[in-house]
Design an enzyme around this catalytic site. Structure first.
Site, PDB file in Angstrom:
ATOM      1  N   LYS A  13       0.698  -1.115   0.191  1.00 31.56           N
ATOM      2  CA  LYS A  13       0.121   0.115  -0.047  1.00 31.56           C
ATOM      3  C   LYS A  13       0.690   1.259  -0.144  1.00 31.56           C
ATOM      4  CE  LYS A  13      -2.426  -0.887   3.677  1.00 31.56           C
ATOM      5  NZ  LYS A  13      -1.802  -2.327   4.279  1.00 31.56           N
ATOM      6  N   ARG A  88      -9.502   1.037   9.074  1.00 30.90           N
ATOM      7  CA  ARG A  88      -8.979  -0.370   9.495  1.00 30.90           C
ATOM      8  C   ARG A  88     -10.005  -1.579  10.125  1.00 30.90           C
ATOM      9  NH1 ARG A  88      -3.178   0.350   8.807  1.00 30.90           N
ATOM     10  NH2 ARG A  88      -1.861  -1.571   9.241  1.00 30.90           N
ATOM     11  N   ARG A 127      11.205  -5.693   4.330  1.00 34.76           N
ATOM     12  CA  ARG A 127      11.316  -4.357   4.297  1.00 34.76           C
ATOM     13  C   ARG A 127      11.953  -3.459   4.903  1.00 34.76           C
ATOM     14  NH1 ARG A 127       5.109  -2.161   5.130  1.00 34.76           N
ATOM     15  NH2 ARG A 127       5.043  -2.930   7.117  1.00 34.76           N
ATOM     16  N   ARG A 160      11.417  -1.852  10.772  1.00 37.35           N
ATOM     17  CA  ARG A 160      10.420  -1.483  11.885  1.00 37.35           C
ATOM     18  C   ARG A 160      10.488  -2.599  13.026  1.00 37.35           C
ATOM     19  NH1 ARG A 160       5.241   0.103   8.419  1.00 37.35           N
ATOM     20  NH2 ARG A 160       4.338  -1.074   9.902  1.00 37.35           N
ATOM     21  N   ARG A 171       0.003  -9.444  13.034  1.00 36.08           N
ATOM     22  CA  ARG A 171      -0.547  -8.278  12.271  1.00 36.08           C
ATOM     23  C   ARG A 171      -1.425  -8.923  11.162  1.00 36.08           C
ATOM     24  NH1 ARG A 171       4.320  -5.626  10.460  1.00 36.08           N
ATOM     25  NH2 ARG A 171       3.251  -4.526   9.018  1.00 36.08           N
TER      26      ARG A 171
END
Ligand code: ADP
Ligand code: ZN
Length: 215
Positions: A13, A88, A127, A160, A171
């Protein structure tokens, strides 16, 4: 143009948003990014949110809805905006609907980004983000030109806290339970468009999205 990008963590996203806002000249409103900035600046909201974020849980709806309702009043949102990571939960979507109704705004499209779960896992563990500008990279699929350094601003890249494997599982579960119901929510409003993004280059996927949205 008002857009929502929906999809599990790791769907890309943030990456697609960065491309789309350049094409449509609208700002990106990433609730994750706003929260991370608050955490970095040690604000009261950031301190509250950090505990949830590090665990891979959602930050309470009232905090998030407050952030978004204030942000969309800013002058740069007058021609529209792209929501990335919000709503969300069904509660957030209902709150957003009310805000739009009151402000006479119209949601143009919800893009539902579909990616297989094994691909998601790899994207999340790979990531890396820029400490300075929030730019997105991936050591497997989208590496920076110089390892550990942002192409755009030369800031340091980092992983992160919530991209560690244990937290990723949580998650994905939170997404399936709390966010996936929004797919039917927006389908019922005839505003949802599926985009399969397990394969293909970033550019190809961005093109697919642009074709759906139109000019
Ligand atoms: P991703 O989409 O990769 O999971 P984000 O950067 O969008 O990551 O969000 C990171 C974290 O910030 C989430 O796991 C959650 O704790 C919090 N967060 C972001 N947006 C919301 C939201 N709309 N509602 C509740 N929590 C949110
Ligand atoms: Zn940067």
């Amino acid at each position: 143009m008002i857009l929502i990008l929906l999809g599990p963590p790791g769907a890309g996203k943030g990456t697609y948003s960065q491309r789309l806002i350049e094409a449509y000249k609208i700002p990106q409103i990433s609730t994750g990014e706003i929260l991370r900035t608050s955490v970095k600046n040690g604000t009261e909201m950031g301190t509250k949110a950090k505990g949830y974020m590090d665990k891979g849980l959602l930050v309470p709806d009232e905090i998030i809805v407050g952030i978004v309702s204030e942000r969309i009043k800013d002058a740069d949102c007058k021609n529209g905006f792209l929501l990335d990571g919000f709503p969300r939960t069904v509660e957030q979507a209902n709150a957003l609907g009310l805000i739009f109704e009151k402000s006479k705004l119209k949601l143009d499209s919800v893009i539902n980004i579909i990616v297989k779960e094994d691909v998601l896992f790899k994207r999340l563990t790979g990531r890396r983000m820029c400490k300075v500008c929030g730019g997105n990279y991936n050591i497997y699929t989208l590496p920076s030109k110089v390892e550990g350094v942002c192409d755009k601003c030369e800031g340091a890249l980092y992983q992160r806290e919530d991209d560690k494997p244990e937290t990723i599982e949580r998650r994905l579960k939170v997404y399936a339970e709390q966010t996936a119901p929004l797919i039917n929510y927006y389908k019922d409003k005839n505003i949802l468009h599926d985009v399969v993004a397990s394969e293909g280059s970033i550019e190809e996927i961005v093109e697919k999205i642009k074709t759906i949205i139109g000019k």
